[in-house]
Design an enzyme around this catalytic site. Sequence first.
Site, PDB file in Angstrom:
ATOM      1  CE  LYS A 176      -3.939   1.875   2.646  1.00 50.15           C
ATOM      2  NZ  LYS A 176      -4.741   1.732   3.881  1.00 50.15           N
ATOM      3  CB  SER A 223      -8.252   3.275   2.994  1.00 55.62           C
ATOM      4  OG  SER A 223      -7.331   2.729   3.920  1.00 55.62           O
ATOM      5  CB  SER A 274      -8.225   0.515   5.974  1.00 54.49           C
ATOM      6  OG  SER A 274      -8.975   1.704   5.978  1.00 54.49           O
TER       7      SER A 274
END
Lengths: 97, 468
Positions: free
Chosen positions: B74, B149, B173
């Site tokens: 990420k 997310s 997330s």
Amino acid sequence: MKREDIQHLATLSRIALSDSEADALAGDITAVLDYVSEINDITADVADTKEVGPLNTVMREDGAPHEPGVYTDALLDAAPRREGAHIRVKKILDTDA
Amino acid sequence: MTIAELRQKFIEGTYTPIDALKRVRLVIDEKDSDIHAYLRTYDDAEAEAIYATKRYEAEGSAAPPLLGMPFAIKDNILIKGKPATAGSKMLENYVATYDATVIERLKEAGAIFVGATNMDEFAMGSSTESSAFGPTKNPLDSTRVPGGSSGGSAAALAMGACVAALGTDTGGSVRQPASFCGVVGFKPTYGAVSRNGLIAMGSSLDQAGIFAHTVADTETIFNVIKGQDPFDATTVREDTYPEVPRKEMYRIGVPRDFLREGMDEDVCKVFDANIEKIIAAGHEVVDISLPMMERGLAAYYIVMPAEVSSNLARYDGVRYGLHIDGQNILEDYLKTRAEGFGTEVKRRILLGTYVLSAGYYDAYYGKAEQVRQMMRDELAGVFQNVDLIMTPTSPVPAFTLGEKSDPLSMYLADIYTVPVNLAGVPAISIPGGTVDRDGATLPVGVQFIAPHAGDARLFDFGTKVYDA
């Protein structure tokens, strides 16, 4: 929450907002605040602790962590405005103010 | 393929890290212009794959546990010398000057970084639609969101564009996108994994999390990245919490009263089928009551923005990141932050600034922290009687792009995941079945929650019931 209230928060947060942006945010933030205000219906019977978990004192040897200057260039290179070994910023004291 | 399967083949030499990377890149070339899981891919992965292949020839089964495994990271986790944008224009040109501790540990274990994955801006969102670089689509149905997310990481894994991925989990997330994309998603105990080198959102809630195809793979990665770190004083020692033993038979608590409003009927059916499966596997399922959990969501949407507003004060256009020039230093700040942040980030900063203001502090932040403590106490009480707690990961399957345009409706969908972060306990989302929606088959995750330091118990239960 009114446009002026949002603009006040935006100034505190150091974010410039147009009036149309402020109006849109006023609606959203009012709705979220209405929702989170539910929390005041709860009778709290605990102290206001602000602890995430058990508290520990974290110790380490008080030694020099690395040679001075080895990271200086890498860090300064990230600055938008660099001047030699300094980060360049505008003056923070204004005699007119 | 799983890490366990790849490892076996790498050792035997029937398939190599070079082959694995080629396969992953083929998938990216084929699908990612549409899905947009990756923000960028890294060319140096190839040299790493060649090196890893040679090491397997020389070292065989003595090679480190993740050698040659293609990982997606990420884009809010720092890799030295690579950009780390956090999905924001603010950091579009930022290049990391050091490795996050989790990255350092993955490197030591031999992992290869294929690229950086898309995310909601500064990890604020549940759909990956708030990324400044455009949304990611769900690879199982490209009209739908992958969740967020960490949507890019979940999507990359689900479409075969990596073998495992790292994300971050502040309120769900990692677990929610894992649920939407049909993979395993794990959030460790707060402090089990170092936060050093993660771009902070809500520091009392943030944890690095893992995406993998199986629970066993998740455990392998966790054992590499976990542990104390001198750069993160909140990391816990082995003995910080009482030991949470593994068991032959587990007693699972289901908070029935918490599972009513807003839950999709088909998700309900999948959840019930999982209860049957767990009972059939010889475990016990009992009803529990968690009245405070329901209130937790409101506490979260006070605590989190409060922490956001202070964490994001660092983006001032002085030391790194975007800089927009104004007439004076105040204007520099105002313009830089106006230009650099997207709407959702601004919304949360203003909300956080409000709840921390003099006069409102006690009514919001102070109260929320008290409620948080009450939730922790409630959970601790429930864990006296049950070994694990089971809920759906999300009340709904993956929604369509643009469907949740009202921020509050997006927030309310995090109801089952945020209490876990507020309490700091570990939780895992495991694919539990599918639902049919408008001609698409969508995965649904089931969440299991353990007491503090019960990470290994989740892996034990998960491998027994779900990896078999």
